[in-house]
Design a protein around this motif. Structure first.
Motif, PDB file in Angstrom:
ATOM      1  N   THR A 114       0.842  -1.190   0.000  1.00 54.82           N
ATOM      2  CA  THR A 114       0.000   0.000   0.000  1.00 54.82           C
ATOM      3  C   THR A 114       0.884   1.248   0.000  1.00 54.82           C
ATOM      4  OG1 THR A 114      -0.071   0.154   2.410  1.00 54.82           O
ATOM      5  CG2 THR A 114      -1.727  -1.252   1.338  1.00 54.82           C
ATOM      6  N   LYS A 116       0.897   3.588   2.084  1.00 53.09           N
ATOM      7  CA  LYS A 116       1.358   3.790   3.463  1.00 53.09           C
ATOM      8  C   LYS A 116       2.573   2.919   3.763  1.00 53.09           C
ATOM      9  CE  LYS A 116      -0.191   3.753   8.282  1.00 53.09           C
ATOM     10  NZ  LYS A 116      -1.337   3.491   9.192  1.00 53.09           N
ATOM     11  N   GLU A 117       2.572   1.686   3.241  1.00 47.57           N
ATOM     12  CA  GLU A 117       3.702   0.783   3.480  1.00 47.57           C
ATOM     13  C   GLU A 117       4.950   1.238   2.733  1.00 47.57           C
ATOM     14  OE1 GLU A 117       1.917  -3.631   4.250  1.00 47.57           O
ATOM     15  OE2 GLU A 117       1.607  -2.791   2.261  1.00 47.57           O
TER      16      GLU A 117
END
Length: 246
Positions: A114, A116-117
């Motif tokens: 993602t 965010k990752e």
């Protein structure tokens, strides 16, 4: 029978990863990820994970049309076991066999993470080059660079300092930040970040070699002769057997 189901295997790192891709779009991945204090469990984990993945995907070996396996570079023992298992399954079930670079699977694996990752402020998608880095032990790493699904730096063995100098000098890779992924990028984060490489947080899925990506990449590639599929070690293994007596 579910024609076209693909099995993926990767044991190039400390982790054991298997995947099943069903033509209808169902994708299953099962993993064993030892902690840093634990020993790799390839021998114990690989076969059970395969059976669990097949059961979760609701298919059997009769439905499988090919096996795709990560050929390295990576750990000597893990690669040897993973490829030997893939070859045995290929022979036992009369299935074609496809080898996939574990570094390429690692680089393309950012597609599974993602935003965010990836932790790229201002760059929600990966537009620049991806530096795939696997810990080779002995204070070295295996590394290659990919951009837009194309290799732009061939796989090789480097010290962290050598790799940092190499990537810092390649300004032609563009304005977008180079993303460094893999257990080698995590271990040598400081050296790479000093050279301008963006390394996602340690727990990001971007650092994993995924059998799911091995299977995706191998889906459209030509199979190889079973006996011709060999590990890509890139260097001599840590323990080299003695030569036979003369």
């Amino acid at each position: 029978m579910t024609a076209g189901t693909i099995v993926g295997i990767d044991t190039s790192t400390r982790s054991t990863s298997v995947a099943v891709l069903v033509p209808a779009g169902r994708e299953v991945e099962r993993r064993d990820d030892p902690s840093p204090k634990e020993q790799p469990r390839h021998a114990e984990a690989l076969q059970p994970l395969l059976e669990q993945a097949l059961a979760q995907a609701a298919v059997t070996w009769d439905d499988v049309s090919r096996i795709c396996v990560g050929v390295g570079p990576g750990g000597f023992t893990g690669l040897r076991l993973g490829i030997a298992t893939a070859r045995a399954l290929s022979q036992g079930h009369e299935l074609p066999l496809v080898g996939v670079s574990s570094l390429e699977a690692l680089a393309r694996g950012v597609e599974l993470a993602t935003p965010k990752e990836l932790d790229l402020p201002g760059h929600p998608e990966v537009a620049g080059p991806v530096l795939a880095v696997l810990d080779a032990r002995r204070g070295e790493v295996f590394a290659a660079v990919f951009r837009h699904h194309r290799m732009t730096m061939e796989p090789a063995v480097y010290t962290p300092a050598e790799l940092a100098r190499r990537v810092a000098s390649r300004r032609e890779w563009g304005r977008s930040p180079m993303l460094g992924v893999g257990d080698g990028a995590v271990r040598f984060r400081a050296e790479l970040e000093r050279s301008g490489v963006a390394v996602p947080p340690d727990g990001s899925r971007a650092h994993r070699v995924s059998a799911l990506m091995v299977a995706r990449l191998g889906r459209a590639r030509d199979p190889v002769e079973r006996d011709a599929l060999l590990p890509d070690y890139l260097r001599e293994p840590d323990a080299v057997p003695p030569p036979p007596p003369s």
